[in-house]
Design an enzyme around this catalytic site. Sequence first.
Site, PDB file in Angstrom:
ATOM      1  N   HIS A  79      -0.027  -5.327 -24.707  1.00 39.49           N
ATOM      2  CA  HIS A  79      -1.179  -5.904 -24.017  1.00 39.49           C
ATOM      3  C   HIS A  79      -2.296  -6.180 -25.009  1.00 39.49           C
ATOM      4  O   HIS A  79      -2.129  -5.965 -26.216  1.00 39.49           O
ATOM      5  CB  HIS A  79      -1.631  -5.014 -22.853  1.00 39.49           C
ATOM      6  CG  HIS A  79      -2.086  -3.646 -23.230  1.00 39.49           C
ATOM      7  ND1 HIS A  79      -3.259  -3.395 -23.909  1.00 39.49           N
ATOM      8  CD2 HIS A  79      -1.523  -2.426 -23.012  1.00 39.49           C
ATOM      9  CE1 HIS A  79      -3.410  -2.103 -24.087  1.00 39.49           C
ATOM     10  NE2 HIS A  79      -2.354  -1.488 -23.561  1.00 39.49           N
ATOM     11  N   CYS A 136       1.005   2.222 -25.238  1.00 36.87           N
ATOM     12  CA  CYS A 136       1.379   0.813 -25.381  1.00 36.87           C
ATOM     13  C   CYS A 136       1.105   0.308 -26.797  1.00 36.87           C
ATOM     14  O   CYS A 136       0.546   1.008 -27.627  1.00 36.87           O
ATOM     15  CB  CYS A 136       0.578  -0.029 -24.385  1.00 36.87           C
ATOM     16  SG  CYS A 136       0.938   0.356 -22.654  1.00 36.87           S
TER      17      CYS A 136
END
Length: 175
Positions: A138, A150
């Site tokens: 992201h 992430c």
Amino acid sequence: MIATVTLHRAPGHRQRGVLKAGPRVLPCALGRGGPGVLKREGDGVTPAGGPLRPLWGYWRADRGPRPTTALRMIPTRADDGWCDAPAHPAYNRPVRLPFAASHETMWRTDALYDICIVLDWNMEPGRARDRGSAIFAHLAKDGYPPTEGCIALARRDMVWLLARIDRRTQVSVSA
């Protein structure tokens, strides 16, 4: 298309990385727990090893055009969520809000999920409870602070990468 993307820790930084994709080396943020092979729900570790594959993505259509990519891209809705409750049958899957169990909200007030790519960590087949959920690529905050596990990239780098990957691309993370 880029067949392999490799990710290593940045020298001297456990929570920052460098992502090599074709001819480019891109800075990125990693999880607050750094990369690791023993991933557990909530530990902040970016899963090392792999390869991970990009499955599909989301984008905020109210904040920009659909990124150019061979991946399926879904416009995010205000009721999109992602279950991160290990005991729930929908664990590590998209859900509709409101949702009673623990979850990520995909329609965020910050810009992190304005472009969000779902990676195949702990997905079907073989999804295991408490092994980690919502492992995405992201957008990064300014300064690349750590994520919850992430991989986060600057918007310009994410747009560049998306135009060059597809579901066959392999993402390998070094511990």
